[in-house]
Design a protein around this motif. Structure first.
Motif, PDB file in Angstrom:
ATOM      1  N   UNK A 110     -33.619  -8.545  -4.860  1.00  0.00           N
ATOM      2  CA  UNK A 110     -32.842  -9.877  -4.903  1.00  0.00           C
ATOM      3  C   UNK A 110     -31.689  -9.437  -5.891  1.00  0.00           C
ATOM      4  N   UNK A 111     -31.803  -8.716  -7.090  1.00  0.00           N
ATOM      5  CA  UNK A 111     -30.727  -8.506  -8.079  1.00  0.00           C
ATOM      6  C   UNK A 111     -29.981  -7.481  -7.397  1.00  0.00           C
ATOM      7  N   UNK A 112     -30.415  -6.537  -7.062  1.00  0.00           N
ATOM      8  CA  UNK A 112     -29.494  -5.403  -6.685  1.00  0.00           C
ATOM      9  C   UNK A 112     -28.780  -5.668  -5.432  1.00  0.00           C
ATOM     10  N   UNK A 113     -29.312  -6.521  -4.541  1.00  0.00           N
ATOM     11  CA  UNK A 113     -28.643  -6.951  -3.429  1.00  0.00           C
ATOM     12  C   UNK A 113     -27.373  -7.635  -3.663  1.00  0.00           C
ATOM     13  N   UNK A 114     -27.317  -8.604  -4.902  1.00  0.00           N
ATOM     14  CA  UNK A 114     -26.316  -9.466  -5.458  1.00  0.00           C
ATOM     15  C   UNK A 114     -25.197  -8.411  -5.974  1.00  0.00           C
ATOM     16  N   UNK A 115     -25.981  -7.509  -7.015  1.00  0.00           N
ATOM     17  CA  UNK A 115     -24.949  -6.715  -7.705  1.00  0.00           C
ATOM     18  C   UNK A 115     -24.140  -5.866  -7.036  1.00  0.00           C
ATOM     19  N   UNK A 116     -24.824  -4.905  -6.127  1.00  0.00           N
ATOM     20  CA  UNK A 116     -24.103  -4.034  -5.261  1.00  0.00           C
ATOM     21  C   UNK A 116     -23.299  -4.646  -4.413  1.00  0.00           C
ATOM     22  N   UNK A 117     -23.654  -5.808  -3.770  1.00  0.00           N
ATOM     23  CA  UNK A 117     -22.867  -6.630  -2.908  1.00  0.00           C
ATOM     24  C   UNK A 117     -21.490  -7.003  -3.397  1.00  0.00           C
ATOM     25  N   UNK A 118     -21.314  -7.417  -4.631  1.00  0.00           N
ATOM     26  CA  UNK A 118     -20.501  -7.842  -5.398  1.00  0.00           C
ATOM     27  C   UNK A 118     -19.486  -6.511  -5.604  1.00  0.00           C
ATOM     28  N   UNK A 119     -20.195  -5.516  -5.904  1.00  0.00           N
ATOM     29  CA  UNK A 119     -19.296  -4.278  -6.123  1.00  0.00           C
ATOM     30  C   UNK A 119     -18.582  -3.794  -4.905  1.00  0.00           C
ATOM     31  N   UNK A 120     -19.394  -3.975  -3.803  1.00  0.00           N
ATOM     32  CA  UNK A 120     -18.633  -3.475  -2.522  1.00  0.00           C
ATOM     33  C   UNK A 120     -17.563  -4.726  -2.164  1.00  0.00           C
TER      34      UNK A 120
END
Length: 329
Positions: A110-120
Motif C-alpha cells: 500500500x505504501x510503496x504503491x502510493x510513493x512510486x505512483x506519485x513519483x511516476x
C-alpha cells in the motif's frame, strides 16, 4: 513522534529561522548541496514545505537544497497524507519520501504503491527511510529495487539507513545487494549506533553508498554538527575503515558518491567544471578524514561563501607569510 508533535505546538522559533541557521552552518563547513526531509502530515499540512521552499530560494547562490516531501506520520495509516504528498510535489518538493512500509504502516504494498505512483506521475525521485531490520527489511529493499527497475527510476531512488543490510547473513546480503545494484538504488548511511550497512561490501557489489547526517539536534537526536567531513570520520570508525584507500572511500561518501546520488552534474575538481571547492588544513584526503582539520576556504560556483562566523564576518584565511629580516621568504 508524539513528543515531536507536541514540540511543534510549543516551539517559538519559526521553522524557516531554524532552517536558515542550519543552512548557514552547513555552508561554513563546506557543504555545497543538501537533501533535506520536510514533514508533510495532517498536523503541518504543507506549511513547513512552503517555509523551506523560501529558505531554498534565499540560499540558492550558496547552497543547493533538495526537499523531500516526507510522510512522518505514515502514508496508509494517516488519512489524507497521499493527497498532501501529491500537493507537495506539485508545489515544488523535489522528491517523495516513504517511511518503514512494514514497520510503520504495516502495509508495504500500500505504501510503496502510493510513493512510486506519485513519483511516476510527477516525474520525481524517491527517498525512503527504512529502519526495519533483518529479512523483513531486506525483502522491502528488493521490492523497492524491483519497483525502481520497472519504472526506469535507476539513479533516482535512495534508501536512507537500511539497517537490515548490517544484520543479515552473507547470502541474504549478497542477494539484496545484487538487486539494489542492478536497479540503481542508492543507500545512505549516517554511521548509526545500531547495525550499519557494510560500506565496502556494498560497493564491491556495485551499490552506490553515500552519507548523510540524519537528525541534527532536534526532538529525535541530541547530536549532530552539520559537519559532513566529521560524518565521514564517524562512518570510518563504525565500519573499521583504517587504510589510506579505505579513508579515501569514506571521504567519497560525502563528496562524489553523495553528488551522484543527488543527481548532480558537473561535479568535481576538473577544468571546465563548476568552481565548487573546500580547502582544508590537511596534507591528503585520508588525513582530512582522520584529523578533523579546520576549513580554510569554501567556494560555491566560484563565489567565496565560507568559512564565516555568520553572514557578516569576512572569510577566515591564513595571513600571507612575512619575509624574515634576511629577505628569505
Amino acid at each position: 513522534m508524539a513528543a515531536e508533535r507536541a514540540s511543534r505546538r510549543t516551539e517559538e522559533v519559526p521553522v524557516a529561522e531554524r532552517a536558515a541557521a542550519l543552512a548557514r552552518r552547513m555552508v561554513s563547513l563546506g557543504t555545497g548541496h543538501v537533501r533535506s526531509h520536510v514533514d508533510v502530515d495532517p498536523d503541518t499540512g504543507l506549511d513547513h514545505l512552503h517555509a523551506l521552499l523560501d529558505v531554498r530560494e534565499t540560499f540558492r547562490d550558496r547552497l543547493g537544497i533538495q526537499l523531500v516531501a516526507f510522510p512522518q506520520s505514515g502514508v496508509v495509516t494517516a488519512p489524507g497524507v497521499a493527497e498532501l504528498l501529491d500537493a507537495a510535489l506539485a508545489d515544488g518538493a523535489d522528491l517523495v519520501g516513504g517511511l518503514d512500509p512494514v514497520g510503520f504502516d504495516g502495509d508495504a504494498a500500500g505504501q510503496l504503491d502510493t510513493v512510486f505512483g506519485l513519483a511516476e506521475r510527477h516525474g520525481k525521485g524517491v527517498d525512503l527511510h527504512l529502519h526495519d531490520g533483518g529479512e523483513t527489511g531486506t525483502a522491502q529493499l528488493r521490492d523497492i529495487a524491483a519497483r525502481t527497475a520497472a519504472l526506469g527510476l535507476g539513479g533516482r531512488v535512495a534508501v536512507s539507513h537500511a539497517y537490515a543490510l548490517g544484520d543479515v547473513d552473507d547470502a541474504e546480503l549478497d542477494r539484496t545487494s545484487t538487486a539494489l545494484a542492478a536497479a540503481g538504488v542508492a543507500i545512505m548511511t549516517n554511521g548509526p549506533s545500531g547495525p550499519v550497512p557494510p560500506v565496502l561490501r556494498l560497493r564491491e557489489h556495485g551499490v552506490r553508498v553515500f552519507a548523510g547526517s540524519d537528525n541534527i539536534r532536534d526532538t529525535w537526536w541530541p547530536y549532530g554538527t552539520a559537519d559532513m567531513l566529521e560524518r565521514a570520520t564517524i562512518i570510518g570508525l563504525r565500519t573499521g575503515l583504517m587504510t589510506d584507500p579505505e579513508l579515501s572511500a569514506a571521504a567519497s561518501l560525502v563528496t562524489g558518491e553523495a553528488a551522484a546520488a543527488l543527481g548532480l552534474t558537473d561535479y568535481g575538481i576538473a577544468p571546465g567544471r563548476r568552481a565548487d571547492l573546500v580547502a582544508v588544513a590537511a596534507g591528503s584526503v585520508p588525513e582530512a578524514v582522520a584529523a578533523h582539520p579546520r576549513r580554510l576556504l569554501v567556494l560555491h560556483a566560484g563565489k567565496v561563501v565560507g568559512p564565516f562566523a555568520d553572514d557578516t564576518y569576512p572569510v577566515l584565511v591564513p595571513p600571507a607569510p612575512v619575509p624574515s629580516a634576511g629577505g628569505a621568504a
